[in-house]
Design an enzyme around this catalytic site. Structure first.
Site, mmCIF file in Angstrom:
data_model
loop_
_atom_site.group_PDB
_atom_site.id
_atom_site.type_symbol
_atom_site.label_atom_id
_atom_site.label_comp_id
_atom_site.label_asym_id
_atom_site.label_seq_id
_atom_site.Cartn_x
_atom_site.Cartn_y
_atom_site.Cartn_z
ATOM 1 N N SER A 140 0.851 -1.191 0.000
ATOM 2 C CA SER A 140 0.000 0.000 0.000
ATOM 3 C C SER A 140 0.883 1.236 0.000
ATOM 4 O O SER A 140 1.661 1.434 -0.922
ATOM 5 C CB SER A 140 -0.945 -0.031 1.215
ATOM 6 O OG SER A 140 -1.841 1.048 1.192
ATOM 7 N N THR A 141 0.812 2.055 1.035
ATOM 8 C CA THR A 141 1.547 3.313 1.081
ATOM 9 C C THR A 141 3.046 3.081 0.900
ATOM 10 O O THR A 141 3.654 2.324 1.636
ATOM 11 C CB THR A 141 1.301 4.019 2.421
ATOM 12 O OG1 THR A 141 -0.083 4.047 2.695
ATOM 13 C CG2 THR A 141 1.849 5.434 2.405
ATOM 14 N N HIS A 178 -2.589 -1.133 -3.318
ATOM 15 C CA HIS A 178 -3.727 -0.254 -3.061
ATOM 16 C C HIS A 178 -3.578 0.998 -3.919
ATOM 17 O O HIS A 178 -2.652 1.787 -3.723
ATOM 18 C CB HIS A 178 -3.791 0.144 -1.587
ATOM 19 C CG HIS A 178 -4.142 -0.982 -0.670
ATOM 20 N ND1 HIS A 178 -3.853 -0.956 0.668
ATOM 21 C CD2 HIS A 178 -4.760 -2.165 -0.899
ATOM 22 C CE1 HIS A 178 -4.284 -2.080 1.232
ATOM 23 N NE2 HIS A 178 -4.833 -2.826 0.293
ATOM 24 N N MET A 218 0.055 1.202 5.235
ATOM 25 C CA MET A 218 -0.620 1.465 6.506
ATOM 26 C C MET A 218 -1.798 0.512 6.661
ATOM 27 O O MET A 218 -2.325 -0.018 5.693
ATOM 28 C CB MET A 218 -1.084 2.917 6.586
ATOM 29 C CG MET A 218 -2.110 3.321 5.557
ATOM 30 S SD MET A 218 -2.553 5.071 5.729
ATOM 31 C CE MET A 218 -3.668 5.259 4.347
ATOM 32 N N ASP A 258 -4.435 -4.665 6.151
ATOM 33 C CA ASP A 258 -4.860 -5.505 5.037
ATOM 34 C C ASP A 258 -3.732 -6.460 4.656
ATOM 35 O O ASP A 258 -2.593 -6.039 4.464
ATOM 36 C CB ASP A 258 -5.246 -4.642 3.832
ATOM 37 C CG ASP A 258 -5.926 -5.443 2.736
ATOM 38 O OD1 ASP A 258 -6.591 -6.445 3.052
ATOM 39 O OD2 ASP A 258 -5.791 -5.057 1.555
#
Length: 357
Positions: A179-180, A205, A298, A301
């Site tokens: 993600s991030t 993401h 973050m 997930d």
């Protein structure tokens, strides 16, 4: 605890006003400055420096990417891109992510105020996480989770059940979730891979319309083939399939071969695509034939799904804290017992190639 200081740089007065209102109301954050373009922002930065900058890309006098590169060269600061949701905007915004931005919050060309109000939780959570991100390997404040609407788990897409995978097949797969900070991390890993490598299936993401541009950009940089996944695509050696934004992706097996299913469905862990959905499908369909890798991001997930993969016999790896932009997802996966070991970002390509042996 001191509030997170935020600067907003956007040529839209409506965007500046609404984001200021949302962040101020969220608590723990303070908008210390707003600027209509980067040249004004540069003057305001001489007075006070923020913890996070929310930055548009297309602006007068100086574009956001030029400003971002100048910023990262002189004083690295967490930056969240707030960009229009168009294919052209997607390509441009991906340049910003490559230049060091932390995350994307999308905005449409019409209905800006209503859209930003509807995505309040995402915006607040992203800015808070950015304040805790590592920019150029320099740690700052720890990320704070933002309470938002109830979240679903992977059961809404794929019920948990006994693995159905063959104990061993000649086809090996690598399943990755991030993600991030993941756009830069994936670029580093995938560009290091030779043409001969296991098939990769990846959830990053990312909003709808951005994943196709992201995959195309990586395809131009990598020796392997990289593209946005389509329903029923076969997982092939030397190829990476990236889940399309706005849809879930599952791994399925047909005989000894693997393919992906791209499906609609509710948000899982507040994401679509969800890493947990992909990891669970791998546990059921690939078992010990898979390598699971959870990377910077973050939230949590992928933490539950990686544990399911490990329980099904897969090797499981987490990116280490020192090389993560945000250590949330790997940290949660470690906490739940889903991680066999941690590896620095620079070592992940070697782990992927080890699947060939």
């Amino acid at each position: 605890m001191k509030p997170i200081k935020v600067m907003i740089v956007d040529d839209s007065a409506v965007v500046r006003q609404v984001i200021t209102q949302l962040l101020d109301e969220a608590g723990g954050m303070e908008v210390i400055a707003a600027a209509a373009d980067p040249l004004i922002a540069i003057e305001k930065l001489k007075v006070q420096w923020p913890d996070v900058i929310v930055l548009d890309v297309e602006m007068p006098r100086m574009d956001g990417i030029t400003f971002l590169r100048k910023l990262m060269a002189e004083r690295p600061t967490p930056v969240v891109i707030c960009s229009t949701l168009t294919e052209k905007g997607a390509r441009t915004t991906l340049e910003a992510l490559s230049a060091g931005a932390i995350a994307i919050v999308t905005k449409p060309r019409l209905g800006l105020k209503d859209f930003l109000l509807e995505t309040r939780a995402e915006l607040v959570q992203t800015v808070r996480a950015a304040a805790g991100a590592t920019v150029r390997r320099t740690a700052v404040r720890a990320a704070v989770a933002e309470p938002v609407a109830p979240k679903h788990n992977a059961d809404v897409i794929l019920p948990r059940g006994a693995p159905g995978a063959m104990s061993q097949t000649t086809e090996k797969v690598v399943i990755m979730g991030t993600s991030t900070g993941g756009t830069q991390a994936l670029e580093e890993v995938l560009t290091a891979l030779p043409r001969v490598c296991p098939g990769l299936v990846i959830v990053q993401h990312m909003p709808e319309k951005f994943t196709a541009a992201f995959a195309a950009r990586l395809d131009g940089l990598c020796r392997i083939s990289v593209r946005e996944a389509r329903h029923n695509d076969r997982v092939l050696p030397g190829q990476a399939l990236i889940a399309p934004g706005g849809r879930h992706m599952l791994l399925k097996r047909s005989g000894a071969q693997y393919h992906v299913e791209v499906v609609d469905g509710p948000l899982v862990n507040r994401h679509r695509p969800s890493v947990d959905v992909l990891f669970r499908s791998s546990a059921k369909s690939a078992g010990a034939n898979a390598l699971g890798i959870i990377m910077t991001g973050m939230g949590d997930d992928g933490a539950a799904g990686l544990l399911e993969m490990r329980q099904a016999g897969a090797r499981t790896i987490a990116q280490d804290e020192q090389s993560c932009v945000v250590f949330g997802m790997p940290k949660e996966a470690i906490k739940r017992g889903g991680v066999e070991r941690t590896v620095p970002l620079s070592g992940l390509s070697r782990e992927i190639l080890a699947q060939l042996s």
